[in-house]
Design an enzyme around this catalytic site. Structure first.
Site, PDB file in Angstrom:
ATOM      1  CE  LYS A   1      23.868 -11.322   5.274  1.00  0.00           C
ATOM      2  NZ  LYS A   1      22.922 -10.337   5.763  1.00  0.00           N
ATOM      3  NE  ARG A   2      33.588  -7.443   8.250  1.00  0.00           N
ATOM      4  CZ  ARG A   2      34.445  -6.620   8.844  1.00  0.00           C
ATOM      5  NH1 ARG A   2      34.358  -5.336   8.679  1.00  0.00           N
ATOM      6  NH2 ARG A   2      35.415  -7.094   9.599  1.00  0.00           N
TER       7      ARG A   2
ATOM      8  CE  LYS B   1      22.003  -1.086   1.978  1.00  0.00           C
ATOM      9  NZ  LYS B   1      23.303  -1.290   2.630  1.00  0.00           N
TER      10      LYS B   1
ATOM     11  CG  HIS C   1      23.774   0.470  15.893  1.00  0.00           C
ATOM     12  ND1 HIS C   1      23.017   0.581  14.747  1.00  0.00           N
ATOM     13  CD2 HIS C   1      23.979   1.735  16.321  1.00  0.00           C
ATOM     14  CE1 HIS C   1      22.790   1.856  14.484  1.00  0.00           C
ATOM     15  NE2 HIS C   1      23.360   2.578  15.428  1.00  0.00           N
TER      16      HIS C   1
ATOM     17  CB  THR D   1      20.592  -1.970   6.180  1.00  0.00           C
ATOM     18  OG1 THR D   1      21.993  -2.184   6.356  1.00  0.00           O
ATOM     19  CG2 THR D   1      20.049  -1.191   7.363  1.00  0.00           C
TER      20      THR D   1
ATOM     21  CE  LYS E   1      26.800  -9.632   9.774  1.00  0.00           C
ATOM     22  NZ  LYS E   1      25.509  -8.927   9.750  1.00  0.00           N
TER      23      LYS E   1
END
Length: 825
Positions: free
Chosen positions: A552-553, A664, A352, A660, A558
């Site tokens: 998101k985290r 969405k 992952h 993911t 990111k």
């Protein structure tokens, strides 16, 4: 702002929810009252909102139980191959509404609750999120369970029943503060304890070698107590099981060891054993080599394997006799297990992450103490593995060193990713670009080199790709019923079980009425979310502004910091030309930082500091607002995502395995601004390149930059707006009372930025200008939205699970329905 009507107030009969039958409503009301008076034994006559929620939950659960029993009976009678999905995280969110949707009960329950004089939305708000996950990985596991049940697979989710899930995040004076998530304090109406299936798990001790074999002795025993939660498929009457293990100390006390007071201490010491399932580690994409974490990992695997073998032995329904003792057929009956050949044929490994700091490398000393026998077995596995490498590549000592399961040099460690690859018959990444990176190099030239390339060269047949997906039940039908209805009016309802059918919407890209309907649903969702923000965050926002969202985290890879630099640049431009026509934006950033991750917590503080300045500047007005969405979790995502116009997916190319959240947003009609990373690549293929806002370096550009060296100062000195933004952060413009508050962030960006924020800044800003220009042309914007919705069919977790089933697990999905409990078999 006038409050928009709720779904219930509109009394819309959403076709995709099923109609409320009169008999159904009467039965539901009767059962609701029965549970209120008899199940919830109370010492008072007044019922609270929480009592009403529990009564409704038990009423809905009644509809699950018969289907649950019949499903499990069917599995024992047919004895199909079973799939076991083992994960340390299951980020389930709330269960009530999802269950009503999947059982086609939502409208009947709506009507029953309305007739009882209660408010459905208020009751749903009483449910605690089951936050047993950090983010993407845990939520993926939840989507997979939904799809496995909806596709008729005999599948089980196995994990840990953490007493405390992912912490609740409070923002206090701009800083993240963590509060314990005591999600079980009021009880959990969806779970059932199964003490009859309790299993012992051993730790510590030592090994004794005898002529007849090896014994692991003097161990400490912890009991694994299972709690089962039903997982309903979508309207097929199949209900699978998620089994979560809770740690319990054994009851036996060695009384001869007690002295005065020793009994009390012995009872108190039980807590040490039970700590194993106390709390979820709040790290995402970061390996923390703590003993408790290794205990958790072994605890769930050991308990689960015992349970799998027990179920394998008892193949006939109702039989507790041992009817199978030959384990050679085990791979034909389960899809996860051990003896080495059986292990290899039974287990499959999904990777992952490509971030080296996330890959587990357990110190040998810790392994030796906690699991001495297992370390011996790992050494033996490694000996056989090294023999094979040596025979295939004679004399290549360097390759043997790279491929060993035991890392030498400094502290010896067990490389768990290598162990997973060697022990599995299939290895997959979770997006095409990620799977390609796994086959080439895991760490994108970050030293010391850590490659899977050697393993791919040795066993290319093992390596596959399975692009992630999301369940359209929760992430469209449940969270965005207005959009689901507009789609169903055009193409029918079959898309809910076959999301590829959304392609039919391409026929409506130029349909004026459809364009209008899609825009109207989005505006209603935005109004509803604006009201939610005003009620819960005490902020007023302009619902006609573009809702620009990154949730998101919080993690350097990111690149929330890139988003921050755009906010500052946009703010500076408005200040410079206050009379220019600007596209108004409400920029929302949300997510949790791991409590020990200093940089991530500083990023949150920077976002809130920028918001304090921007939101209080009268020159800017409502043309730009910056909001940090506190305590982002599944339930908040279900509100924010349907309301979003722009989805920020801006990780450095090659770092996000899949994503993911990006899927969405796409399914719910937001346009994506993003790098060619993770599943963004495939999203652009499906929707058409021109219907996403793609910017920045590609993976090969990042590799080339790594080879020559990344120099942040070069960009800082060349780009005036970037220099201005960094100087403002560094000089205390956003923190006048503490001018050097963000010195660590500036230092990192200028000198230690692994994720190359400045290198993508210029292209990102230009891309954001294109976003603003298009938003001022609503019809053109909405046409791109329709292309995105129409292209999102690939990203159903039903497609992902069908591929896992056929290509790795060796089972066949089915859309057949099981007979309902009240139907004859």
């Amino acid at each position: 702002m006038s409050k928009p009507l709720s779904d219930h107030d509109r009394k819309k009969q959403i076709s995709v929810r099923g109609l409320a039958g009169v008999e159904n409503v009467a039965d539901l009301k009767k059962n609701f009252n029965r549970h209120l008076h008899f199940t919830l034994v109370k010492d008072r006559n007044v019922s609270t909102k929480r009592d009403y929620y529990f009564a409704l939950a038990h009423t809905v659960r009644d509809h699950l139980v018969g289907r649950w029993i019949r499903t499990q009976q069917s599995y024992y009678e047919k004895d199909p191959k079973r799939v076991y999905y083992i994960s340390l995280e299951f980020y389930m969110g709330r269960t009530l509404q999802n269950t009503m949707v999947n059982l086609a009960l939502e409208n009947a329950c709506d009507e029953a609750v309305y007739q009882l004089g209660l408010d459905m939305e208020e009751l749903q708000e009483m449910e605690e999120d089951a936050g047993l996950g950090n983010g993407g990985l845990g939520r993926l596991a939840a989507c997979f369970l939904d799809s496995m049940a909806s596709l008729g697979l005999a599948a089980y989710g196995y994990g840990i029943r953490y007493e405390f899930g992912i912490f609740n995040q409070k923002i206090s004076n701009g800083w993240q503060v963590e509060e314990a998530d005591d999600w079980l304090r009021y009880g959990n109406p969806w779970e059932k304890a199964r003490p009859e299936y309790m299993r012992p798990v051993h730790f510590y001790g030592r090994t004794e070698h005898h002529p007849d074999g090896v014994k692991w002795v003097d161990t400490q025993v912890v009991l694994a107590l299972p709690y089962d939660t039903p997982v309903p498929g979508y309207r097929n009457n199949i209900v699978n099981t998620m089994r979560l293990w809770s740690a319990k100390a054994p009851c036996e006390f060695n009384l001869k060891d007690f002295n005065v007071g020793g009994y009390i201490q012995a009872v108190l010491d039980r807590n040490l054993a039970e700590n194993i399932s106390r709390v979820l580690y709040p790290n995402d994409n970061f390996f923390e080599g703590k003993e408790l974490r290794l205990k958790q990992e072994y605890f769930v695997v050991a308990a689960t394997l015992q349970d799998i073998i027990r179920r394998f032995k008892a193949s006939k329904f109702g039989s507790r006799d041992i009817v199978r003792t030959d384990f050679s057929s085990l791979p034909d009956k389960v899809s996860q297990l051990c003896a080495w050949d059986i292990c290899n044929k039974t287990c499959a490994y999904t990777n992952h992450t490509v971030l080296p700091e996330a890959l587990e490398r357990w110190p040998i000393d810790l392994f030796q103490t906690l699991l001495p026998r297992h370390l011996e077995i790992i050494y033996e596995i490694n000996r056989r593995h090294m023999e094979r490498v040596s025979s295939l590549y004679p004399g290549d000592v360097d390759r043997m060193r790279r491929m060993s399961l035991i890392e030498e040099g400094g502290q010896k460690r067990v490389n768990m990713a290598h162990l997973c690859i060697v022990g599995s018959h299939a290895v997959n990444g979770v997006a095409r670009i990620h799977s390609d990176i796994l086959k080439a190099t895991v760490d994108l030239n970050i030293h010391p080199p850590e490659t899977f390339k050697d393993f791919y060269e040795m066993d290319p047949h093992k390596f596959q790709n399975k692009t992630n997906g999301i369940t359209p039940r929760r992430w469209l039908v449940m969270c965005n019923p207005g959009l689901a209805e507009v789609i169903a009016e055009r193409i029918g309802e079959d898309f809910i079980r076959d999301l590829d059918q959304l392609k039919k919407l391409r026929n409506f890209v130029n349909d004026e009425a459809f364009i209008r309907d899609i825009a109207k649903v989005k505006q209603e969702n935005k109004l509803k979310f604006a009201v939610h923000l005003e009620e819960h965050y005490k902020v007023k926002i302009n619902p006609n502004s573009m809702f620009d969202v990154q949730v998101k985290r919080i993690h350097e890879y990111k690149r929330q910091l890139l988003n921050c630099l755009h906010i500052i640049t946009f703010y500076n431009r408005i200040k410079k030309q206050p009379n220019k026509q600007w596209t108004p934006r409400t920029i929302m950033i949300g997510g949790k930082a791991a409590p020990g991750y200093h940089t991530a917590k500083m990023i949150i503080r920077l976002i809130t500091a920028i918001g304090e300045v921007v939101n209080n500047d009268p020159v800017v007005g409502d043309r730009l607002k910056v909001i940090f969405l506190e305590n982002y979790r599944v339930t908040l995502a279900e509100k924010a995502i349907p309301a979003s116009d722009l989805s920020e997916q801006i990780s450095t190319a090659g770092t996000e395995a899949s994503g993911t959240g990006n899927m969405k947003f796409m399914l719910n009609g937001a346009l994506t601004i993003g790098t060619m990373d993770g599943a963004n690549v495939e999203m652009a293929e499906e929707a058409g390149d021109g219907n996403l806002f793609i910017f920045g370096m590609r993976v090969e550009d990042v590799d080339a930059m790594d080879a020559k060296g990344y120099n942040a100062s070069e960009y800082y000195n060349r780009i005036p707006e970037l220099k201005q933004a960094i100087d403002q952060i560094a000089g205390g413009f956003f923190s006048p009372k503490q001018p050097d508050l963000f010195k660590d962030i500036v230092n990192m960006l200028m000198h230690h930025d692994r994720f190359k924020v400045f290198a993508d800044y210029e292209d990102y800003i230009k891309c954001q200008e294109k976003v603003s220009a298009l938003y001022m042309k609503p019809k053109e914007w909405t046409k791109k939205v329709i292309h995105n919705i129409a292209g999102s069919g690939k990203f159903s977790s039903d497609r992902t699970i069908s591929q896992y089933a056929r290509e790795i697990w060796g089972v066949e999905p089915t859309l057949e329905k099981l007979a309902a409990p009240d139907d004859p078999k």
